[in-house]
Design an enzyme around this catalytic site. Structure first.
Site, mmCIF file in Angstrom:
data_model
loop_
_atom_site.group_PDB
_atom_site.id
_atom_site.type_symbol
_atom_site.label_atom_id
_atom_site.label_comp_id
_atom_site.label_asym_id
_atom_site.label_seq_id
_atom_site.Cartn_x
_atom_site.Cartn_y
_atom_site.Cartn_z
ATOM 1 N N ARG A 284 0.854 -1.182 0.000
ATOM 2 C CA ARG A 284 0.000 0.000 0.000
ATOM 3 C C ARG A 284 0.897 1.242 0.000
ATOM 4 O O ARG A 284 1.986 1.224 0.566
ATOM 5 C CB ARG A 284 -0.891 0.052 1.239
ATOM 6 C CG ARG A 284 -1.706 -1.192 1.521
ATOM 7 C CD ARG A 284 -2.595 -0.926 2.734
ATOM 8 N NE ARG A 284 -3.272 -2.133 3.209
ATOM 9 C CZ ARG A 284 -2.997 -2.750 4.344
ATOM 10 N NH1 ARG A 284 -2.035 -2.300 5.128
ATOM 11 N NH2 ARG A 284 -3.666 -3.831 4.706
ATOM 12 N N CYS A 285 0.403 2.332 -0.548
ATOM 13 C CA CYS A 285 1.154 3.582 -0.416
ATOM 14 C C CYS A 285 1.178 4.021 1.041
ATOM 15 O O CYS A 285 2.073 4.768 1.457
ATOM 16 C CB CYS A 285 0.561 4.674 -1.301
ATOM 17 S SG CYS A 285 -1.192 4.994 -0.992
#
Length: 512
Positions: A284-285
């Site tokens: 995930r960012c």
């Protein structure tokens, strides 16, 4: 049989110049979809088509556009299980997380369906009599939206839903490795009644997309660029948009810190670190980058964290697991490079590193044909280490220690990213001091670095973005522009700042 997918422009299939195989990362022998890739000219043509369609779409009253958004939400809700299963099949995201991702589309639609009746402007008092001033939100025009595949349906909805609601047309370029999920989502949007050309989907590689975007910006057929991806590519996209005097909405990478204070609930902190560090296999960012732990609780936290990671289940994403495989072969190759950043002064506290295989199993799981990797916790990470300073997109988390709150904030900000952050503490003073000092656009207290609600602004600063925000009412500023109007009904020309009545005060007056 695998799906056959091509770009759709103006409601019609577009020609492909090459083919890409979207592969199931949990079973790499399975092709989920054969994707026909378009070229730059097709992308530019899609933008021209969108420009023509947008004129009529903008004439549709905003409350009616809101009803279309409502229909999208209901269609996604009715197809949630199928869409989530496809996401799991195509990118290896655990099914429970995939369902949550699909739910986020529904939440986004539920929020914005009402905004069709709340695209408010203002009436403003004039400095002259018999004159009224107004402001209006107007659509920007055509939005070119380029998204990553780690959240193949939720993150695109952050762009598509508000952009369409505000009266814009969209050309959407999803990630090739998540093309089947994107195509399914496109079908649901179109089924809600969107006219041909208002939403177009183009599959293309990065080079052709960039060249097509350059052509479209040069021709004046794109007025907004939305990009989710790496900071490196985001910088290039932002530069390109800026050269054509257009703004980009950039949602980029992160090196998200989690600060553990001496008064933290360590069991809760471990739970948060486990999910934010290794959920979605750390892809995930907003995934946890470095845990910054107070020296007084460092050893206790590391021992508990390592034990939790070692007992976490990695495996088939259709089962109850913390994480499945990496998204795609290119991410696996890149992750193996990150593992070379482990230095002699580091201490891996979780055992094996690298790919899970028969020769390097994780318990009784040998990974089969999947792109499964051992989750890794590296203690002893120092400022300046690549593991501390750079984003590592995958299942690896560093641990550093600190002595004072000022030091913790300095360490949290040092990498130069500014997306998400977290602090574990039971002292409100620590929480607000951290919020004040950290550069991140999002702060969690006693929660993980991951997890945003659909009605809060999402976005980062520094290397994580250009300050633009998605989600909630704040994203309306990305897809509308303010228009000012003055209406003089005095019957004469009144000149602003000149024909203004003046009331003269006696500034020399003093009380006796």
């Amino acid at each position: 049989m695998s799906r056959q997918i091509v770009s759709i422009v103006g409601g019609k299939d577009a020609e492909a110049v090459s083919t890409y195989d979207s592969v199931n990362p949990a079973r790499t022998g399975e092709v989920v979809a054969k994707v026909g890739l378009a070229d730059a000219d097709t992308f530019a043509a899609a933008c021209r088509t969108a420009k023509e369609a947008q004129r009529e779409w903008a004439k549709v009253p905003a409350p009616v556009r809101g009803r279309v958004i409502a229909s999208i939400g209901r269609l996604v809700e009715a197809n949630a299980e199928r869409l989530a299963a496809l996401v799991t099949e195509e990118i290896g995201k655990p099914y429970g997380e995939a369902l949550g991702e699909v739910r986020e589309i529904v939440d986004t639609c539920d929020f914005f369906l009402g905004e069709g009746r709340r695209l408010y402007g203002q009436t403003v008092p004039s400095e002259m009599p018999d004159k009224n001033l107004f402001t209006f939100r107007t659509p920007v025009g055509v939005a070119a939206v380029i998204t990553a595949g780690n959240f193949p349906v939720a993150v695109p909805s952050w762009y598509l839903v508000p952009a369409l609601l505000c009266g814009n047309a969209v050309v959407w370029k999803p990630a090739e490795y998540a093309a089947a999920s994107a195509h399914a989502m496109y079908q649901l949007f179109v089924a809600a009644g969107l006219p041909d050309g208002v939403l177009n989907i183009v599959f293309a590689d990065g080079a052709e997309t960039f060249r097509g975007l350059e052509l479209a910006l040069g021709a004046g057929s794109v007025q907004k660029v939305g990009f989710t991806g790496s900071s490196e590519v985001g910088r290039k996209v932002g530069e390109l948009a800026g050269r054509h005097l257009q703004s980009a909405c950039l949602e980029l990478g992160g090196k998200n810190p989690m600060v553990i204070m001496p008064d933290a609930d360590l069991d809760l902190a471990v739970e948060g670190a486990l999910f934010s560090g290794f959920g979605t296999a750390g892809q995930r960012c907003t995934s946890l980058g470095t845990v910054i732990v107070h020296e007084s609780v460092h050893d206790a936290f590391v021992e508990r964290f390592a034990r939790a990671v070692e007992s976490a289940r990695i495996g088939d994403p259709r089962a109850e697991v913390l994480a499945g495989p990496l998204l795609d072969r290119k991410f696996a190759d890149r992750y193996e490079e990150y593992l070379t950043w482990i230095e002699p002064h580091h201490r891996v506290v979780t055992g094996a590193t690298g790919r899970i295989t028969k020769d390097s199993p994780r318990g009784g799981f040998d990974g089969g044909e999947g792109l499964y990797y051992h989750p890794v916790v590296v203690d002893g990470v120092r400022p300046g280490d690549r593991l501390f300073m750079e984003e590592t997109f995958g299942p690896i988390v560093g641990v550093a220690s600190f002595a004072t709150m000022d030091e913790a904030i300095e360490l949290a900000n040092l990498p130069g990213y500014g997306l998400s952050s977290s602090i574990y503490t039971t002292d409100a003073r620590h929480a607000f001091r951290f919020r004040e000092g950290v550069s991140a656009g999002m702060v969690s207290v006693n929660n993980s670095t991951s997890g945003a609600e659909a009605h809060l602004p999402f976005g980062g600063n520094g290397k994580s973005g250009n300050g633009s925000r998605q989600s909630g009412m704040w994203v309306l500023d990305q897809f509308t522009r303010w228009q000012a109007m003055n209406w003089d009904h005095s019957g004469r020309l009144q000149k602003a700042q000149m024909d203004v009545a003046e009331i003269v005060p006696d500034l020399d007056f003093r009380l006796a």
